[in-house]
Design a protein around this motif. Sequence first.
Motif, PDB file in Angstrom:
ATOM      1  N   LEU A  64     -25.430 -37.834 -15.776  1.00  0.00           N
ATOM      2  CA  LEU A  64     -25.504 -38.210 -17.184  1.00  0.00           C
ATOM      3  C   LEU A  64     -24.289 -37.714 -17.963  1.00  0.00           C
ATOM      4  N   ALA A  65     -23.788 -36.523 -17.612  1.00  0.00           N
ATOM      5  CA  ALA A  65     -22.578 -36.013 -18.276  1.00  0.00           C
ATOM      6  C   ALA A  65     -21.383 -36.914 -17.988  1.00  0.00           C
ATOM      7  N   LEU A 291     -28.361 -26.224 -19.746  1.00  0.00           N
ATOM      8  CA  LEU A 291     -29.271 -26.170 -20.888  1.00  0.00           C
ATOM      9  C   LEU A 291     -28.730 -26.981 -22.062  1.00  0.00           C
ATOM     10  N   SER A 292     -27.397 -26.995 -22.235  1.00  0.00           N
ATOM     11  CA  SER A 292     -26.812 -27.791 -23.328  1.00  0.00           C
ATOM     12  C   SER A 292     -27.011 -29.281 -23.103  1.00  0.00           C
ATOM     13  N   LEU A 293     -27.217 -29.674 -21.844  1.00  0.00           N
ATOM     14  CA  LEU A 293     -27.439 -31.086 -21.517  1.00  0.00           C
ATOM     15  C   LEU A 293     -28.915 -31.480 -21.578  1.00  0.00           C
ATOM     16  N   VAL A 340     -15.753 -33.668 -22.271  1.00  0.00           N
ATOM     17  CA  VAL A 340     -16.917 -33.943 -21.430  1.00  0.00           C
ATOM     18  C   VAL A 340     -18.120 -33.221 -22.043  1.00  0.00           C
ATOM     19  N   PRO A 341     -19.295 -33.854 -22.087  1.00  0.00           N
ATOM     20  CA  PRO A 341     -20.461 -33.217 -22.707  1.00  0.00           C
ATOM     21  C   PRO A 341     -20.729 -31.803 -22.175  1.00  0.00           C
ATOM     22  N   GLY A 342     -20.962 -30.887 -23.113  1.00  0.00           N
ATOM     23  CA  GLY A 342     -21.254 -29.505 -22.759  1.00  0.00           C
ATOM     24  C   GLY A 342     -20.039 -28.614 -22.660  1.00  0.00           C
TER      25      GLY A 342
END
Length: 353
Positions: A64-65, A291-293, A340-342
């Motif tokens: 997903l990231a 956890l951030s995701l 990138v996410p996170g």
Amino acid sequence: MTPLARIIAARIRASGPMSLADYMQTCLLDSRHGYYATRDPFGARGDFTTAPEIHQMFGELCGLALAQAWMDQGRPAPFTLAEPGPGRGTLMADMLRAIKVAPGMFEAADVVLIEASPHLRQVQQERLGAVRHLDTVEHLPKKPLFLMANEFIDALPIRQFQMTPEGWRERLVGLSGDGALELGLGAVVPLPRKGAPGEIVEDCAAGVAVVEEISRRIAAHGGAAIFIDYGTWDGQGDSFQALRNHRPEDPLAHPGEADLTAHVDFAPLAAAALRAGAMPSRLVTQGEWLLSLGAEARARRLAEAGDEGAMTALARLTGPSEMGHLFKALAIWPRGAPPVPGFQPLERHADHA
């Protein structure tokens, strides 16, 4: 002695002591007796368990990231979805399932696995079907690259140097008086750094080269890469280790029959990304990143749906006393693209987690 130990001893008698890098490369990848060439080392029946083997949510969140990064960069198509050192193919299988939530991503993905072991290539094909294998990252296509590397850099060969009264000397694998493998010191090496007496530093030139090559692809063509491994920022000291039957042992005890690794120093990897023209992230812990995701929410949904192991897996993947703090994550993306996410961008060479 193991069969490979006898081969290594004969080589040392003929040519002299070998570097730890040569020793690791031989032990892990020898075509007849190497660790990865002869077995499936993962899971309860192997020697260690990686995060993807603990629970599907790890691979799903990784996928997903990368999917969000792909969308943030305008949904390039076609693109390469790659994984170096993919083990049994579990992580890639979970990522491929997860990226289907991003319309068009699954169809645009050219799946590539970088794997040196013929045995593991067969295992991966049985799991994933007809995927393309490459020997090295240098052979990756020159197009947008989205890459996930979990516990890959730690198995790349290292060299070690120890400070002595004469200066830095390389630690080498030689033979004792009774013919057993042992560590000793080679000639003085002019390292451009200071050190206290007895101090040991490690150099993973192979890891730096891999990250620089991947970063060049991303800087030129777009994409993102995420590296997760155990290690530190600006690490030093002796981290060379072996794992056999889920227990640590002397790295020289059973060549070819134990996993050999070293803790990853992430600072040189970030510097390699910068040199290649890409943007590296600040280092985060695996637990913080997952956890951030939304790992906790995902685990609770799975538990409510009847997955009795989801919350236990969450604790193992993110808990400070489990994998959550030991493992770190570094991301790379093109300069000017969204992070990138996170992850947050590394603002200066001296930044650290």
